[in-house]
Write a protein that holds these residues in place. Structure first.
Motif, PDB file in Angstrom:
ATOM      1  N   ALA A   1       4.930   1.239  -5.913  1.00 17.99           N
ATOM      2  CA  ALA A   1       5.402   0.354  -6.864  1.00 17.99           C
ATOM      3  C   ALA A   1       5.117   0.878  -8.451  1.00 17.99           C
ATOM      4  CB  ALA A   1       4.672  -1.235  -6.791  1.00 17.99           C
ATOM      5  N   GLU A   2       5.964   0.291  -9.237  1.00 20.59           N
ATOM      6  CA  GLU A   2       5.597   0.616 -10.605  1.00 20.59           C
ATOM      7  C   GLU A   2       5.459  -0.750 -11.426  1.00 20.59           C
ATOM      8  OE1 GLU A   2       7.786   4.925 -11.566  1.00 20.59           O
ATOM      9  OE2 GLU A   2       9.133   3.036 -11.725  1.00 20.59           O
TER      10      GLU A   2
ATOM     11  N   ARG B   1      -2.028  -6.571 -12.800  1.00 20.45           N
ATOM     12  CA  ARG B   1      -2.970  -7.447 -11.942  1.00 20.45           C
ATOM     13  C   ARG B   1      -2.380  -7.690 -10.440  1.00 20.45           C
ATOM     14  NH1 ARG B   1      -3.837  -9.880 -16.799  1.00 20.45           N
ATOM     15  NH2 ARG B   1      -2.456 -11.745 -16.025  1.00 20.45           N
ATOM     16  N   ILE B   2      -1.492  -8.096 -10.287  1.00 26.91           N
ATOM     17  CA  ILE B   2      -0.641  -8.491  -8.826  1.00 26.91           C
ATOM     18  C   ILE B   2      -0.806  -7.068  -8.222  1.00 26.91           C
ATOM     19  CG2 ILE B   2       1.422  -8.920  -7.688  1.00 26.91           C
ATOM     20  CD1 ILE B   2       2.168 -10.928 -10.182  1.00 26.91           C
ATOM     21  N   LEU B   3      -0.516  -5.861  -8.526  1.00 28.74           N
ATOM     22  CA  LEU B   3      -0.462  -4.836  -7.599  1.00 28.74           C
ATOM     23  C   LEU B   3      -2.051  -4.586  -7.569  1.00 28.74           C
ATOM     24  CD1 LEU B   3       2.473  -2.770  -9.555  1.00 28.74           C
ATOM     25  CD2 LEU B   3       2.655  -4.140  -7.528  1.00 28.74           C
TER      26      LEU B   3
ATOM     27  N   MET C   1      -3.351  -2.309  -3.950  1.00 27.84           N
ATOM     28  CA  MET C   1      -2.769  -1.009  -4.275  1.00 27.84           C
ATOM     29  C   MET C   1      -3.539  -0.128  -5.156  1.00 27.84           C
ATOM     30  SD  MET C   1       1.382  -2.172  -4.571  1.00 27.84           S
ATOM     31  CE  MET C   1       2.022  -0.829  -3.844  1.00 27.84           C
ATOM     32  N   THR C   2      -3.383   0.922  -4.862  1.00 25.76           N
ATOM     33  CA  THR C   2      -4.326   2.036  -5.634  1.00 25.76           C
ATOM     34  C   THR C   2      -3.477   2.658  -6.597  1.00 25.76           C
ATOM     35  OG1 THR C   2      -5.579   2.574  -3.754  1.00 25.76           O
ATOM     36  CG2 THR C   2      -5.546   4.038  -5.471  1.00 25.76           C
TER      37      THR C   2
ATOM     38  N   ARG D   1       3.226   2.180 -14.781  1.00 31.35           N
ATOM     39  CA  ARG D   1       1.930   2.628 -14.257  1.00 31.35           C
ATOM     40  C   ARG D   1       2.271   2.516 -12.835  1.00 31.35           C
ATOM     41  NH1 ARG D   1      -2.894  -0.832 -16.670  1.00 31.35           N
ATOM     42  NH2 ARG D   1      -4.032  -0.015 -15.113  1.00 31.35           N
ATOM     43  N   ARG D   2       2.029   3.590 -11.832  1.00 32.32           N
ATOM     44  CA  ARG D   2       2.383   3.619 -10.582  1.00 32.32           C
ATOM     45  C   ARG D   2       1.228   3.518  -9.662  1.00 32.32           C
ATOM     46  NH1 ARG D   2       5.787   8.630  -8.888  1.00 32.32           N
ATOM     47  NH2 ARG D   2       5.963   7.293  -7.201  1.00 32.32           N
ATOM     48  N   PHE D   3       1.688   2.654  -8.674  1.00 33.34           N
ATOM     49  CA  PHE D   3       0.521   2.270  -7.484  1.00 33.34           C
ATOM     50  C   PHE D   3       1.134   2.444  -6.360  1.00 33.34           C
ATOM     51  CE2 PHE D   3       0.045  -0.230 -11.246  1.00 33.34           C
ATOM     52  CZ  PHE D   3      -1.358  -0.568 -11.319  1.00 33.34           C
ATOM     53  N   THR D   4       0.145   2.566  -4.987  1.00 33.41           N
ATOM     54  CA  THR D   4       0.546   2.706  -4.123  1.00 33.41           C
ATOM     55  C   THR D   4      -0.267   2.220  -2.857  1.00 33.41           C
ATOM     56  OG1 THR D   4       1.209   4.540  -2.141  1.00 33.41           O
ATOM     57  CG2 THR D   4      -0.663   4.899  -3.545  1.00 33.41           C
ATOM     58  N   ILE D   5       0.206   1.910  -1.675  1.00 33.18           N
ATOM     59  CA  ILE D   5      -0.819   1.468  -0.759  1.00 33.18           C
ATOM     60  C   ILE D   5      -0.073   2.066   0.708  1.00 33.18           C
ATOM     61  CG2 ILE D   5       0.397  -0.722  -0.260  1.00 33.18           C
ATOM     62  CD1 ILE D   5      -1.921  -2.134   0.066  1.00 33.18           C
TER      63      ILE D   5
END
Length: 174
Positions: free
Chosen positions: A136-137, A147-149, A154-155, A166-170
């Motif tokens: 997610a971005e 904050r939700i991500l 998610m990292t 900002r990019r996140f992954t799980i």
């Protein structure tokens, strides 16, 4: 406050996030989603194109609902029978997709719908679609989405990389 406990003391009601269920969108939802474009705060926060007419938004949303791109799954986020947003799982990779979520309009922000919708999107992606990774971005300035991500476990990847997102992954099992 909940009813009085023994001894006459009020007991605080438990704080629970709102339940959000996902369902397929129907044609009538296009007008609801498009109506969120009338809220300038929503348009800015959701990174929608400003200054488009309501008619243009309705036509666009109707196309997404009735003839979505092959790489997009968009589901309505519903709370107590009311459409409060949507969740996207986007991408063409068989085991990896991008999570997106929108809560509209802005008067619903800060009530837990975003986190509930994003959590439901992860559950759908991992449980129904059998994905192994979801990313997610969030706009750098959208601290609520960041904050939700983070709250979903998610990292953050590419931390500090230049750009507006900002990019996140799980991954499954994380």
């Amino acid at each position: 406050m909940a009813p009085d406990a023994p001894g006459g003391h009020a007991v605080p009601a438990p704080l629970t996030p709102p339940l959000v269920e996902l369902r397929p969108l129907v044609s009538a939802d296009a007008a609801t989603i498009a109506s969120w474009s009338l809220d300038p705060r929503f348009v800015a926060g959701a990174d929608w194109t400003p200054d488009l007419s309501l008619e243009v938004h309705v036509a666009f949303q109707l196309r997404i609902v009735t003839d979505p791109p092959a790489d997009l799954i968009r589901l309505g986020a519903v709370h107590e029978g009311e459409l409060v947003g949507y969740v996207d799982l986007h991408g063409h990779e068989p085991r990896r997709r991008e999570l997106g979520y929108v809560i509209g309009d802005s008067h619903r922000w800060g009530r837990g719908y975003g986190g509930a919708a994003a959590r439901a999107g992860l559950a759908y992606g991992f449980g129904v679609l059998g994905l192994t990774e979801i990313w997610a971005e969030a706009l750098t300035g959208n601290t609520a989405s960041v904050r939700i991500l983070q709250g979903l476990g998610m990292t953050e990847i590419d931390h500090g990389a230049p750009g507006p997102y900002r990019r996140f992954t799980i991954s499954v099992g994380s």
